[in-house]
Write a protein that holds these residues in place. Structure first.
Motif, PDB file in Angstrom:
ATOM      1  N   GLU A  19       0.754  -1.516  -0.644  1.00  0.00           N
ATOM      2  CA  GLU A  19       0.135   0.258   0.000  1.00  0.00           C
ATOM      3  C   GLU A  19       0.577   1.541  -0.033  1.00  0.00           C
ATOM      4  OE1 GLU A  19      -2.860   0.347   3.175  1.00  0.00           O
ATOM      5  OE2 GLU A  19      -3.654  -1.739   2.612  1.00  0.00           O
ATOM      6  N   PHE A  20       0.540   2.334  -0.869  1.00  0.00           N
ATOM      7  CA  PHE A  20       1.442   3.323  -1.065  1.00  0.00           C
ATOM      8  C   PHE A  20       0.653   4.031  -0.634  1.00  0.00           C
ATOM      9  CE2 PHE A  20       3.861   6.439  -4.161  1.00  0.00           C
ATOM     10  CZ  PHE A  20       5.062   6.311  -3.523  1.00  0.00           C
ATOM     11  N   GLU A  21       1.462   5.103   0.162  1.00  0.00           N
ATOM     12  CA  GLU A  21       0.569   6.374   0.284  1.00  0.00           C
ATOM     13  C   GLU A  21       1.546   8.080  -0.052  1.00  0.00           C
ATOM     14  OE1 GLU A  21      -1.806   7.170   1.395  1.00  0.00           O
ATOM     15  OE2 GLU A  21      -2.308   4.479   1.432  1.00  0.00           O
ATOM     16  N   PRO A  22       1.639   8.384  -1.269  1.00  0.00           N
ATOM     17  CA  PRO A  22       2.703   9.275  -1.524  1.00  0.00           C
ATOM     18  C   PRO A  22       2.887  10.218  -0.806  1.00  0.00           C
ATOM     19  CG  PRO A  22       1.401   8.660  -3.248  1.00  0.00           C
ATOM     20  CD  PRO A  22       0.505   7.876  -2.516  1.00  0.00           C
ATOM     21  N   GLU A  23       1.853  10.985  -0.032  1.00  0.00           N
ATOM     22  CA  GLU A  23       2.137  11.915   0.980  1.00  0.00           C
ATOM     23  C   GLU A  23       3.231  12.074   2.210  1.00  0.00           C
ATOM     24  OE1 GLU A  23      -1.091  10.168   0.638  1.00  0.00           O
ATOM     25  OE2 GLU A  23      -1.160  10.900  -0.571  1.00  0.00           O
ATOM     26  N   SER A  24       3.741  10.198   2.415  1.00  0.00           N
ATOM     27  CA  SER A  24       4.364   9.912   3.532  1.00  0.00           C
ATOM     28  C   SER A  24       5.232  10.182   2.876  1.00  0.00           C
ATOM     29  CB  SER A  24       3.483   7.708   4.058  1.00  0.00           C
ATOM     30  OG  SER A  24       4.612   7.852   2.794  1.00  0.00           O
TER      31      SER A  24
ATOM     32  N   LYS B 177       7.654   7.762   2.426  1.00  0.00           N
ATOM     33  CA  LYS B 177       8.226   6.929   2.448  1.00  0.00           C
ATOM     34  C   LYS B 177       8.211   6.157   1.267  1.00  0.00           C
ATOM     35  CE  LYS B 177       6.992   6.200   7.637  1.00  0.00           C
ATOM     36  NZ  LYS B 177       6.652   6.399   8.250  1.00  0.00           N
TER      37      LYS B 177
ATOM     38  N   ASN C 298       7.781   2.568  -0.864  1.00  0.00           N
ATOM     39  CA  ASN C 298       7.198   1.271  -0.578  1.00  0.00           C
ATOM     40  C   ASN C 298       8.299   0.593  -1.206  1.00  0.00           C
ATOM     41  OD1 ASN C 298       5.460  -0.809  -1.144  1.00  0.00           O
ATOM     42  ND2 ASN C 298       4.270   0.650  -0.451  1.00  0.00           N
TER      43      ASN C 298
END
Length: 161
Positions: free
Chosen positions: A42-47, A49, A51
């Motif tokens: 699961e990828f959250e670009p805002e984080s 971080k 992946n």
């Protein structure tokens, strides 16, 4: 041994090497896929971080693409051999395998700071194999070039395609 027999023997050797490389590259793709499956995807670009699971998936896809290209070389065993196709494909796949090695090394370095030690070790075990595969693809290219040169000198009507 006639010139034609020699050319056919070199053709068979190229097919055998391409077949071995195809199988090993497909296996490396499977290993990258196994590592990817164990990591979160699961990828959250805002984080901001990285992946690691998706990075491993990209590595797997690149290896599958290389495997597919090498499979095309081995599938030509009944068709007329076009040495130039071998040379170009091998050069492209050599560069791709070197890039895959660089990506695997970067992913492994990023995994040092995670709880996925087992997966990091599996990926670390893949790195020498990727390096060896790149060297073998280069050797396949060199044999194809030598075969092309031999065919050109043995066959005055030879036209490389």
């Amino acid at each position: 041994m006639s010139a034609q027999t020699s050319i056919q023997a070199k053709h068979a050797e190229l097919i055998k090497l391409a077949t071995q490389l195809w199988a090993r590259t497909a296996s490396a793709a499977g290993i990258a896929g196994d590592v990817a499956q164990a990591l979160p995807t699961e990828f959250e670009p805002e984080s901001l971080k990285t992946n690691l699971g998706l990075c491993c998936r990209l590595l797997q896809w690149a290896l599958l693409d290389t495997s597919s290209a090498l499979e095309a070389l081995k599938a030509r065993q009944t068709a007329k051999l076009h040495i130039d196709n071998y040379v170009v494909t091998c050069e492209q796949q050599h560069e791709r395998l070197r890039a895959c090695l660089a990506v695997a090394m970067a992913i492994g370095e990023l995994m040092r700071h995670t709880d996925f030690d087992d997966q990091r070790l599996v990926l670390a075990g893949l790195m020498p194999d990727l390096d060896e595969l790149a060297a073998l693809v280069r050797a396949l290219k060199e044999r194809a070039v030598a075969s092309r040169a031999g065919a050109a000198t043995n066959s005055p009507g030879y036209v490389s395609q």
